[in-house]
Design an enzyme around this catalytic site. Structure first.
Site, PDB file in Angstrom:
ATOM      1  N   GLU A 265     -19.422  14.937 -21.594  1.00 54.90           N
ATOM      2  CA  GLU A 265     -18.552  14.953 -20.415  1.00 54.90           C
ATOM      3  C   GLU A 265     -19.412  15.088 -19.173  1.00 54.90           C
ATOM      4  O   GLU A 265     -20.341  15.891 -19.138  1.00 54.90           O
ATOM      5  CB  GLU A 265     -17.589  16.154 -20.425  1.00 54.90           C
ATOM      6  CG  GLU A 265     -16.521  16.177 -21.473  1.00 54.90           C
ATOM      7  CD  GLU A 265     -15.669  17.447 -21.362  1.00 54.90           C
ATOM      8  OE1 GLU A 265     -15.498  17.965 -20.229  1.00 54.90           O
ATOM      9  OE2 GLU A 265     -15.202  17.930 -22.403  1.00 54.90           O
ATOM     10  N   GLU A 319      -4.612  13.745 -14.386  1.00 58.11           N
ATOM     11  CA  GLU A 319      -3.668  14.368 -15.321  1.00 58.11           C
ATOM     12  C   GLU A 319      -2.830  15.398 -14.562  1.00 58.11           C
ATOM     13  O   GLU A 319      -3.305  16.480 -14.231  1.00 58.11           O
ATOM     14  CB  GLU A 319      -4.429  15.009 -16.480  1.00 58.11           C
ATOM     15  CG  GLU A 319      -5.197  13.991 -17.314  1.00 58.11           C
ATOM     16  CD  GLU A 319      -6.088  14.631 -18.353  1.00 58.11           C
ATOM     17  OE1 GLU A 319      -5.560  15.131 -19.371  1.00 58.11           O
ATOM     18  OE2 GLU A 319      -7.318  14.648 -18.146  1.00 58.11           O
ATOM     19  N   LYS A 322      -2.216  19.384 -15.694  1.00 52.26           N
ATOM     20  CA  LYS A 322      -3.276  20.362 -15.922  1.00 52.26           C
ATOM     21  C   LYS A 322      -3.113  21.506 -14.928  1.00 52.26           C
ATOM     22  O   LYS A 322      -2.991  21.277 -13.721  1.00 52.26           O
ATOM     23  CB  LYS A 322      -4.652  19.709 -15.763  1.00 52.26           C
ATOM     24  CG  LYS A 322      -4.972  18.691 -16.839  1.00 52.26           C
ATOM     25  CD  LYS A 322      -6.390  18.185 -16.746  1.00 52.26           C
ATOM     26  CE  LYS A 322      -7.369  19.194 -17.291  1.00 52.26           C
ATOM     27  NZ  LYS A 322      -8.738  18.629 -17.382  1.00 52.26           N
ATOM     28  N   GLU A 328      -8.552  20.154 -10.765  1.00 53.34           N
ATOM     29  CA  GLU A 328      -8.404  19.984 -12.210  1.00 53.34           C
ATOM     30  C   GLU A 328      -7.513  18.800 -12.565  1.00 53.34           C
ATOM     31  O   GLU A 328      -7.636  18.229 -13.647  1.00 53.34           O
ATOM     32  CB  GLU A 328      -7.837  21.263 -12.830  1.00 53.34           C
ATOM     33  CG  GLU A 328      -8.841  22.386 -12.960  1.00 53.34           C
ATOM     34  CD  GLU A 328      -9.994  22.010 -13.873  1.00 53.34           C
ATOM     35  OE1 GLU A 328      -9.744  21.647 -15.037  1.00 53.34           O
ATOM     36  OE2 GLU A 328     -11.149  22.056 -13.410  1.00 53.34           O
TER      37      GLU A 328
END
Length: 472
Positions: A265, A319, A322, A328
């Site tokens: 990542e 997203e 989250k 985030e």
């Protein structure tokens, strides 16, 4: 094995033969699904195959719908086993049952390349997960062998956060934490060396800014004077190279410099809370655009020249569910409708980012010494034992259920709030979410922003522990 002197280590580093590693590098992407507005896995698979440069995908579970969607696409997959399953998988029978249920129905039609057992277990600090990792890796590898020859090309690994180094130091002197070097990292690396599997790391310059004097340009590959390592006499033009070379030096100090490194990542958020000067589209475009160019070029690092690193960018989509700070929710390269959040170079026939003068392939003369941190590195969780994360009184049960699901899905130990656990009573969403939110907060080293949970969490110095239920 005797410890190496700095001189001996650098003789080793300078003479390592890098043709042990692949001559090509995969560019992959992390496909997270903590959102309620994402396209179907089939649409995602078609998009990645037909429109993007990505040839590999990493997911955070073994979602059968996702695995079926990527069948016969030629895209390789990395699947992830939740941290909580690690202790059980040390049992050969359990490992074989897991392979039978999660791998055999899909591979080789879906090309599963890696199985990551857990994610960032050292950062989260659960002793059962740390002690159980190598036995689980061994058992799972044996289960794959017994399943048949078509499964033996699948490699077992585990992704590690970079809180694994001992103190602040230049790349050439990096060492693994003294409490884990011999007892944990050495057996892990022995496993990888014996099985020709990679050591997977999650290097995030974004999270290292506090130890780089908030040098955003250096972190996102923009041209800077560079950072000079006086021991190796190497100059670092970007933060990622420094993190990779720290990893390599620490591995080499234990005698495992020949183990491959995969970047599981890395990425940069395109939006953050007010006052967050690092998160933003320009910085995200610079980081990920330069990252793609760097990986494809095979430029390597100062200590690993001409080496290509298999790399998985975080993340494919923004997203929206989250919890935590705004950043985030905004690591994605694409919106759910597949439109680019910014120009990164990830589209096969799309526009390329205007990167200007990159900070990795230009010759840089020795610059200033490593900057001193403007604030100390985050303390380990024990140092924050008197600070706790709890739900705000106005948080709804629906919000807290989302927090509970998210926190437990990040690999923290939620067994105390499950049936038979010491914190299962009172059996309310608020109590269970409070335990999970605090555990997640502590897993992030007590950083205040990790208790935000979309504005539903708050910090307190009042210990919420009760009876045998301890908030640690």
């Amino acid at each position: 094995m005797k410890s190496l002197t700095s001189l001996q280590l650098f003789l080793l580093l300078s003479t390592t033969v890098f043709n042990l590693f692949s001559s090509t590098a995969a560019i992959g992407v992390n496909y997270g699904m903590v959102a309620d507005n994402l396209p179907s896995p089939t649409e995602v698979a078609n998009f990645i195959k037909s429109k993007t440069i990505f040839d590999s995908v990493k997911i955070f579970d073994t979602n059968p719908n996702v695995l079926r969607a990527f069948a016969n696409t030629g895209i390789t997959m990395t699947v992830t086993i939740p941290n909580g399953e690690i202790p059980n998988l040390a049992n050969e029978g359990a490992a074989s049952a897991w392979v039978n249920a999660n791998i055999q129905p899909f591979h080789p039609q879906t090309k599963i390349k890696y199985i990551s057992i857990g994610n960032e277990i050292v950062l989260l600090g659960n002793p059962a997960h740390i002690n159980g990792l190598v036995p689980a890796m061994i058992a799972l590898t044996e289960a794959l062998r017994k399943a048949g020859p078509q499964f033996q090309d699948i490699k077992v690994t585990s992704a590690h956060a970079l809180n694994m180094f001992q103190g602040l130091t230049v790349p050439s002197l990096a060492r693994f934490r003294v409490d884990l070097a011999e007892t944990f990292f050495k057996p892990v690396l022995q496993f990888h060396q014996q099985n020709k599997s990679p050591f997977m790391i999650n290097p995030y310059p974004y999270f290292e800014l506090n130890v780089m004097s908030d040098n955003i340009d250096y972190a996102v590959f923009r041209k800077t004077p560079g950072v000079f390592d006086p021991t190796s006499k190497k100059t670092y033009s970007n933060a990622l190279d420094s993190l990779l070379d720290k990893t390599y030096t620490a591995m080499s100090a234990l005698g495992f410099g020949d183990v491959d490194i995969v970047i599981g990542e890395t990425g940069w958020p395109s939006l953050g809370d007010p006052g967050n000067k690092a998160a933003g589209m320009d910085n995200a475009a610079s980081y990920n655009g330069h990252l793609i160019r760097k990986i494809v070029s095979g430029a390597g690092t100062p200590l690993m020249p001409n080496r290509k690193f298999e790399t998985y960018i975080f993340a494919l989509f923004n997203e929206n569910q989250k919890p935590g700070p705004i950043a985030e929710k905004n690591w994605g390269l694409f919106q759910p409708d597949f439109s680019p959040v910014y120009t990164s170079g990830a589209l096969r026939d799309g526009p390329q980012p205007n990167l200007g003068n990159p900070g990795f392939d230009a010759e840089v003369k020795p610059g200033q010494p490593l900057p001193k941190p403007v604030q100390p590195m985050p303390s380990p969780p024990a140092a924050n034992a008197k600070k706790f994360c709890v739900p705000k009184p106005e948080a709804t049960d629906a919000q807290l259920q989302n927090n509970l699901d998210y926190a437990c899905g990040q690999g923290i130990d939620c067994r105390p709030i499950q049936a038979g656990g010491v914190c299962v009573e009172p059996a309310t969403v608020r109590c269970r979410a409070g335990f999970a939110m605090n555990s997640y907060f502590k897993s992030k080293l007590g950083v205040d922003s990790a208790c935000d949970f979309g504005g539903t969490g708050q910090l307190t110095t009042v210990d919420p522990s009760y009876g045998n239920c301890r908030y640690v």
